[in-house]
Design a protein around this motif. Structure first.
Motif, PDB file in Angstrom:
ATOM      1  N   LEU A   8      84.908  63.502  46.293  1.00  0.00           N
ATOM      2  CA  LEU A   8      85.307  63.406  44.886  1.00  0.00           C
ATOM      3  C   LEU A   8      85.303  61.981  44.347  1.00  0.00           C
ATOM      4  O   LEU A   8      85.750  61.749  43.218  1.00  0.00           O
ATOM      5  CB  LEU A   8      86.720  63.996  44.714  1.00  0.00           C
ATOM      6  N   HIS A   9      84.786  61.014  45.122  1.00  0.00           N
ATOM      7  CA  HIS A   9      84.924  59.611  44.701  1.00  0.00           C
ATOM      8  C   HIS A   9      83.813  58.795  45.363  1.00  0.00           C
ATOM      9  O   HIS A   9      83.933  58.418  46.525  1.00  0.00           O
ATOM     10  CB  HIS A   9      86.319  59.130  45.122  1.00  0.00           C
ATOM     11  N   VAL A  10      82.745  58.538  44.605  1.00  0.00           N
ATOM     12  CA  VAL A  10      81.542  57.898  45.162  1.00  0.00           C
ATOM     13  C   VAL A  10      80.985  56.899  44.153  1.00  0.00           C
ATOM     14  O   VAL A  10      80.871  57.208  42.959  1.00  0.00           O
ATOM     15  CB  VAL A  10      80.453  58.960  45.471  1.00  0.00           C
ATOM     16  N   HIS A  11      80.623  55.699  44.634  1.00  0.00           N
ATOM     17  CA  HIS A  11      80.043  54.664  43.766  1.00  0.00           C
ATOM     18  C   HIS A  11      78.569  54.445  44.065  1.00  0.00           C
ATOM     19  O   HIS A  11      78.105  54.681  45.188  1.00  0.00           O
ATOM     20  CB  HIS A  11      80.820  53.360  43.918  1.00  0.00           C
ATOM     21  N   THR A  12      77.846  53.973  43.063  1.00  0.00           N
ATOM     22  CA  THR A  12      76.402  53.741  43.196  1.00  0.00           C
ATOM     23  C   THR A  12      76.043  52.386  42.573  1.00  0.00           C
ATOM     24  O   THR A  12      76.914  51.657  42.086  1.00  0.00           O
ATOM     25  CB  THR A  12      75.588  54.839  42.468  1.00  0.00           C
ATOM     26  N   ILE A  66      83.440  59.656  36.483  1.00  0.00           N
ATOM     27  CA  ILE A  66      83.614  58.238  36.181  1.00  0.00           C
ATOM     28  C   ILE A  66      84.996  57.804  36.680  1.00  0.00           C
ATOM     29  O   ILE A  66      85.916  58.630  36.754  1.00  0.00           O
ATOM     30  CB  ILE A  66      83.453  57.992  34.656  1.00  0.00           C
ATOM     31  N   GLU A  67      85.107  56.543  37.062  1.00  0.00           N
ATOM     32  CA  GLU A  67      86.415  56.007  37.443  1.00  0.00           C
ATOM     33  C   GLU A  67      86.900  55.128  36.295  1.00  0.00           C
ATOM     34  O   GLU A  67      86.257  54.131  35.948  1.00  0.00           O
ATOM     35  CB  GLU A  67      86.325  55.205  38.746  1.00  0.00           C
ATOM     36  N   LEU A  68      88.009  55.523  35.712  1.00  0.00           N
ATOM     37  CA  LEU A  68      88.496  54.882  34.496  1.00  0.00           C
ATOM     38  C   LEU A  68      89.628  53.919  34.798  1.00  0.00           C
ATOM     39  O   LEU A  68      90.439  54.153  35.697  1.00  0.00           O
ATOM     40  CB  LEU A  68      89.028  55.938  33.526  1.00  0.00           C
TER      41      LEU A  68
HETATM   42 ZN   LIG Z   1      86.451  53.874  43.367  1.00  0.00          ZN
END
Ligand SMILES: [Zn+2]
Length: 183
Positions: A8-12, A66-68
């Motif tokens: 549930l939490h992935v960055h690119t 998105i991470e806000l």
């Molecule tokens: Zn993060």
């Protein structure tokens, strides 16, 4: 009903991650996951972010997310994951801010005046932070990798008892119909 394994939490590369959305999605496909959410930082995202997130890869469902940042609470981040109609909001990694349980509950109260928070992340970059996995915080507890590189994939996940579609998965998480897994 099956248990679906998900991240549930992935960055690119669209924020501070090292790999493209396709590369991160492939990593989770290879690990046998059923779904993954791409959640780059709102203050860093580059143009064409949303349309660059693939819909799926084989049987793997890919969520746009998105991470806000939440400006009224400096530093606090939360994850927003979009289904078809459902939206899931996650209070992210309280350990990164060294929050006490009382402070977490106070922050949740503040955010909840504007939007409903559905669950709390009890990992910090894939590492379990046990103190937050407590009934004193009245939210379902999720685990995630917060992966920024390929070697950060597959350390912490959720197994959701749900039909294999986006809204069912997000609803099941809101209802607490899942367990967390740690490598
Ligand atoms: Zn993060």
């Amino acid at each position: 009903m099956p248990y679906l394994k998900g991240s549930l939490h992935v960055h690119t590369t669209f924020s501070d991650g090292a790999h493209t959305p396709e590369e991160m999605v492939k990593a989770y496909l290879d690990l046998g996951y059923d779904f993954v959410a791409i959640t780059d930082h709102d203050y860093l995202i580059k143009p064409h972010y949303w349309e660059s997130i693939p819909d799926r890869a084989g049987d793997l469902i890919v969520f746009k997310g998105i991470e806000l940042e939440y400006p009224p609470l400096r530093f606090q981040h939360f994850g927003k994951i979009l289904g078809e109609r459902e939206t899931l909001l996650i209070f992210n990694h309280p350990n990164q801010y060294r929050l006490s349980i009382a402070e977490v509950n106070r922050q949740i109260q503040v955010i909840s005046r504007e939007m409903e928070i559905h669950c709390l992340e009890v990992t910090d970059k894939g590492v379990y932070t046990k103190m937050y996995d407590t009934p004193e915080i009245p939210l379902p507890k999720i685990a995630s990798d917060d992966s920024h590189t390929l070697d950060m994939c597959g350390w912490a996940w959720v197994e959701v008892q749900s039909q294999r579609d986006r809204d069912s998965i997000l609803r099941a998480i809101k209802d607490g119909n899942f367990k967390i897994g740690l490598k």
